[in-house]
Design an enzyme around this catalytic site. Structure first.
Site, PDB file in Angstrom:
ATOM      1  N   TYR A  17      -9.669   4.364  -3.949  1.00 29.56           N
ATOM      2  CA  TYR A  17      -8.909   3.618  -4.145  1.00 29.56           C
ATOM      3  C   TYR A  17      -9.283   2.277  -4.719  1.00 29.56           C
ATOM      4  CZ  TYR A  17      -5.127   0.078  -3.098  1.00 29.56           C
ATOM      5  OH  TYR A  17      -4.249  -0.932  -3.264  1.00 29.56           O
ATOM      6  N   LYS A  55       5.937   3.893   4.036  1.00 28.08           N
ATOM      7  CA  LYS A  55       4.637   3.851   3.639  1.00 28.08           C
ATOM      8  C   LYS A  55       3.863   4.773   4.318  1.00 28.08           C
ATOM      9  CE  LYS A  55       3.504  -0.440   1.772  1.00 28.08           C
ATOM     10  NZ  LYS A  55       3.391  -1.968   1.964  1.00 28.08           N
TER      11      LYS A  55
END
Length: 185
Positions: A17, A55
């Site tokens: 990420y 999410k």
């Protein structure tokens, strides 16, 4: 990396990420000199706020902590590791409305270009966050400590704190401060 300044020498991604964000910043740096329009890259710190359900596991830490509380009245934090005491891992938490205010400022200021940290500039421990959440709920904190999972020990960020001087130099001077009351909103 350990220093959160928008400069290449401070960038050392710990995971995939982070590496994807790193690659984008490198692209921005390459095209800045040739730009024909404003280019702004945001490095969001720990944004939290309402309506994060969609999410899943990528929702904010604040969201997950509050849901742990709602499910069983207690919150799980990591035991001490990597030089941090139990629950003393720290993050720069910023409320979603404050992050949006930064974006609006940039939209209204097209002369500004570059890479910007979007955070409060102040790290708070998970233990502080939980204490404030329980205080806002009028309850005594109930914290259960768990071991740091072996699988994430080498790639876990124990500390984040956005250096916001670049944002301030761009003319953004609104206060972005952790509002602990909004954690339970």
């Amino acid at each position: 990396g350990a220093t959160f300044v928008e400069k290449r020498e401070h960038e050392a991604p710990l995971n995939v990420y982070g590496y994807s964000k790193f690659l984008f910043d490198q692209h921005v740096r390459r095209v800045l000199a040739e730009r024909t329009a404003p280019i702004v890259s945001f490095r969001y710190f720990n944004v939290y706020g309402p309506r994060e359900d969609h999410k899943g596991r990528m929702a904010s830490v604040a969201f997950h902590f509050f849901n742990q509380y709602r499910a069983n009245g207690q919150v799980r934090l990591f035991q001490g590791s990597d030089g941090y005491a139990a629950g003393e891992q720290k993050r720069d938490f910023i409320y979603v409305d404050d992050a949006v205010a930064v974006v609006r400022f940039m939209l209204d200021t097209p002369s500004v270009t570059g890479i910007f940290n979007v955070g409060t500039g102040r790290a708070r421990s998970f233990k502080d966050l939980i204490g404030a959440m329980y205080t806002a709920l009028g309850r005594a904190p109930k914290i259960y400590y768990i071991d740091m999972p072996e699988a994430i020990r080498g790639s876990y960020q124990y500390f984040t704190q956005g250096e916001v001087a670049n944002l301030q130099r761009a003319g953004y001077n609104a206060a972005c401060e952790l509002d602990l009351e909004r954690i339970v909103a």
